[in-house]
Design an enzyme around this catalytic site. Structure first.
Site: not given
Ligand code: HEM
Ligand code: FES
Ligand SMILES: [Zn+2]
Lengths: 319, 148, 316
Positions: C202, C244, C295
């Site tokens: 993704r 990313e 955010y």
């Molecule tokens: C499995 C491994 C994954 C890890 C380790 C991970 C880790 C993270 C972390 C550390 C953040 C930032 C949170 C913060 O503000 O502290 C984040 C944001 C986010 N993650 Fe994940 N994530 C994973 C998978 C996914 C998947 C599969 C999705 C599917 C939709 C997802 C959706 C999101 C979204 C939408 C955000 C907000 C990003 C933004 O608005 O810029 N993540 N993730």
């Protein structure tokens, strides 16, 4: 429909473990190794029957050289086709397609002690689980029921490899012993128990576990869902809000049909894996072809993934 | 508040004070339903090895209630987890004040907070906003720097 | 700093929809490659290694039970480097004896697979120093996924030190709206079902003021100031689209999931050269709800960006 990537394997050897159970050792074609797997994993095997490919799942283990995958198949009576095929139509040297190993029956990580309850061919997932635990020096025991010593697959292997940890219960011959769910009463706190065998046995042990106060977190069982058929048929849908009726032809998905009439169902993968295109079902039965929903969600008949799953007859959608 | 969990074969109660009322209702219910239970008032830290043995000899189907001051609850919980209890076979309730730790996002230093929304890091002087992002590993909340 | 890259190679993050909301936007990954070597390989590797040296606690974390999974990740990545970039990497495996040759960087390492004493770092820490990606291991334990190991140099404003050991849902608590409609539950369900041999990917996007790859939460007090420095005059140059590319691989032996993150950046002035991108991004940013903009850290300069995009649109 989406084809998951598969592995081609050669049947290296076939060993008769009991009168009705055969062990098949599978190897990679090119002299490479097959992927390793975690305790409790299984593969689906694709059997090229004259009537079409038959997909059957079997627990995997490896008592041979590293890089092989082994399965044990009991000839079922009557056979649904899978075991009959393995027993009568597969020979050493044959090449077959199988899936990568997948694990729906993993070991608990935080368990202080693991106890396995097997009946008959239900021993197979525990072979890989015990191998993993013994490699990691963790504490476990096995309780294994069979008709007799002769019909108890891997009896010698288990006794030699895990001396003192395996308890056998034979229902025929002298010294008959029944594998009783009462054993569950006596496991120390932090024990995880695992059941594999016929539905009746799993039922009995699960309800006993609940009765003795086990949290659902601490007991696990494996039941192979019968595979779905893969022929897409046309079906009808009615939209609850507008009352509109539509046909979904065999060659099109519900997602496409809905989007075409301007209903903005979001989607991402289109192969039934991401869960994004879910639509709520108000009435009707569904053939689920996705790999996302849990068994519980499937059986509820309240939801479906519109990119791959199909209705039977007519379905009323909550749209 | 505690909730009474049905269907257990044995209940274990422990508290750090004789006058702890939180467990009374549960004990009453256990008596009414004829469920086996054991009750210990643990006032000394030296009783740790007793607690350890007590927990270790329990079987599946036991359920643990811990009631007391924050330090007591944390200590007993740790012993219970080591013996094999998980969040699925215990409940705990803290009497009195609860300290909250806040990790500074800039220097990783630990600050103690109560109910403020903003604090100044005692280690690096950064102004931090208290969040509800919580780490069980560190038993602490995350303090963020904001740009205004 | 050339961590920004050519427009032709930039992974455009949007699909047909002109409205952006959080959803599971993952799709099957074909071909199934966990890593990508771009023109900025050497530069980013040097940056990474510098950060690892200066801030080891911030950039690497591992729990002891991740060793098997770390070796699996190393196995997968080294084999793919050698297979897909044979002119840059060589891997010779002779039973357990492995020799990895990074021709691009001029480095050679031999070790015994599975024997940690033959590498001077943990396997994940070693292999991460040969790829541009950040590497995270999510271990499946007792029906949930936990961040139990990671090498992270280019985070988008989060802390590996703080998030280490958390479950998937705990990690995502800071994201507004992520719990509503059980989105977190559904994505977790998706992740738990990922199978070996069928990886997924993704894209995630954000805007940032500045062009640092190492936007760690630990240094936010420094780099976050740039958000206040965006002006009409410098917006096209200062503000970057940050994307990313995230890939998810099931590791069959340990049953863990390898999550690789490749961060790409392009200054707005480059990005908008492609008119369809300008048009779509302009509508998306216009419509973007405040909670998402807040955010993502865009709110302080969103208006300036919108005006800039509009002016550019008028010119076309
Ligand atoms: C499995 C491994 C994954 C890890 C380790 C991970 C880790 C993270 C972390 C550390 C953040 C930032 C949170 C913060 O503000 O502290 C984040 C944001 C986010 N993650 Fe994940 N994530 C994973 C998978 C996914 C998947 C599969 C999705 C599917 C939709 C997802 C959706 C999101 C979204 C939408 C955000 C907000 C990003 C933004 O608005 O810029 N993540 N993730
Ligand atoms: S679009 Fe991914 S499950 Fe239907
Ligand atoms: Zn500080």
């Amino acid at each position: 429909m989406h084809q998951k990537s598969t592995l081609e394997v050669r049947v290296k050897s076939i060993i008769k473990e009991t009168a009705t159970i055969k062990r098949f050792t599978l190897q990679a074609l090119n002299g490479l190794k097959l992927p390793p797997f975690s305790g409790g994993s299984h593969i689906s095997t694709h059997l090229p029957k004259a009537s079409g490919t038959l997909e059957r799942s079997y627990s995997v283990f490896n008592l041979s050289e590293p890089g092989s995958i082994e399965i044990a198949v009991r000839l079922a009576e009557p056979s649904t086709g899978g075991s009959e095929y393995w027993h009568h139509h597969v020979s050493e040297g044959d090449v077959l397609k199988v899936s990568y190993p997948k694990n729906h029956f993993p070991l608990s990580f935080q368990a202080k002690h693991h106890v396995f309850y097997a009946a008959g061919i239900g021993i197979t997932p525990f072979l890989s689980m015990m191998a993993e635990l013994s490699e990691k020096n963790q504490s476990f025991e096995l309780h294994y029921a069979a008709k007799s010593k002769e019909q108890c697959a891997f009896f010698d292997f288990l006794n030699q490899t895990y001396p003192g940890l395996c308890h056998f219960y034979f229902s025929e011959g002298e010294n008959r012993q029944r594998l009783s769910a009462k054993l569950l009463m006596d496991h120390r706190i932090g024990t995880h128990v695992y059941f594999c065998g016929p539905d009746k046995m799993i039922q009995e042990f699960s309800s006993a576990a609940i009765r003795y106060g086990y949290p659902a977190f601490n007991f696990h069982f494996e039941r192979f869902a019968s595979p779905v058929k893969k022929d897409a048929l046309p079906f009808g849908i009615t939209l609850k809000q507008s009352g509109k009726h539509l046909e979904v032809p065999a060659e099109r998905s519900l997602l496409d049909v809905l989007r075409e009439i301007g209903i903005d169902v979001s989607y991402s993968c289109r192969v039934g894996g991401c869960g994004t295109c879910e639509v709520k079902v108000a009435e009707g039965e569904i053939d689920h072809y996705d790999s996302f929903l849990t068994d519980e969600q499937r059986c509820s008949n309240r939801t479906m993934l519109s990119c791959v799953s199909r209705g039977k007859g007519n379905v009323l959608l909550d749209l | 508040m505690f909730s009474y969990v049905e269907g257990k074969r044995k209940l274990l109660f422990c508290t750090d004070s004789e006058v702890d009322r939180n467990l009374y209702i549960l004990v009453r219910q256990a008596l009414d339903e004829n469920v086996t239970f054991e009750f210990h008032i643990l006032e000394e830290e030296s009783e740790e090895s007793f607690v350890n043995q007590w927990f270790h000899k329990q079987k599946m189907g036991a359920y643990l209630y811990i009631s007391g001051k924050e330090d007591f609850v944390k200590r007993i919980k740790d012993v219970a987890m080591m013996a094999g209890f998980t969040e699925h076979d215990m409940q705990s309730l803290i009497n009195g004040p609860v300290k909250k730790k806040l990790i500074c996002c800039t220097c990783h230093g630990v600050n103690e907070v109560s109910d403020q929304t903003h604090v100044v890091c005692v280690h690096c002087g950064q102004e931090l906003e208290v969040s509800d992002h919580y780490s069980r590993r560190l038993d602490a909340y995350l303090g963020y720097v904001t740009i205004k | 700093m050339a961590s920004t890259e050519k427009i032709s190679a930039f992974p455009y993050p949007f699909v047909e929809n002109n409205v952006y909301r959080y959803s599971n936007n993952a799709i099957p990954l074909n071909p199934p490659i966990a890593i990508e070597v771009t023109d900025s390989y050497i530069e980013e590797l040097n940056l990474k290694r510098g950060l690892l040296k200066m801030h080891p606690k911030r950039c690497f974390h591992s729990e002891p039970h991740t060793m098997d999974a770390q070796w699996e990740a190393l196995d997968l990545i080294l084999n793919q480097l050698a297979e897909y970039y044979p002119e840059k990497f060589k891997l010779v495996t002779n039973g357990g004896h492995w020799i990895f040759n990074n021709l691009h960087k001029g480095e050679k390492q031999s070790f015994t697979f599975g024997d940690p004493t033959t590498l001077d770092r943990e396997p994940l820490d070693f292999v991460g120093r040969h790829v541009q990606e950040d590497l995270i291991l999510m271990m499946q334990r007792d029906g949930d996924l936990f961040l139990d190991a990671g090498q992270l140099c280019f985070p988008a404003n989060w802390s590996l030190y703080f998030d280490a050991g958390m479950s998937f849902k705990e990690i995502h608590t800071p994201i507004p709206g992520f719990q509503s409609a059980s989105l977190d539950e559904r994505i977790l369900q998706f992740l738990m079902r990922i199978e070996a041999g069928s990886p997924w990917w993704r894209k995630n996007w954000s805007l940032m003021a500045g062009n640092r790859l190492d936007t760690s939460l630990e240094t936010f007090a420094e780099w976050g100031q740039a958000r206040k420095k965006v002006t009409k005059e410098n917006v096209g140059e200062l503000v970057h689209l940050r994307v990313e590319v995230q890939k998810l691989f099931r590791l069959p032996k340990s049953n863990g999931i390898l999550f690789t993150i490749h961060t790409h950046m392009l200054p707005l002035e480059q990005f908008i050269k492609h008119t369809p991108w300008l048009e779509q991004f302009s509508s998306i940013l216009q419509e973007l709800p405040d909670f998402i903009a807040d955010y993502k850290g865009i709110s302080l300069y969103r208006e300036v960006v919108l005006e800039y995009l509009e002016k550019e649109l008028e010119k076309r």
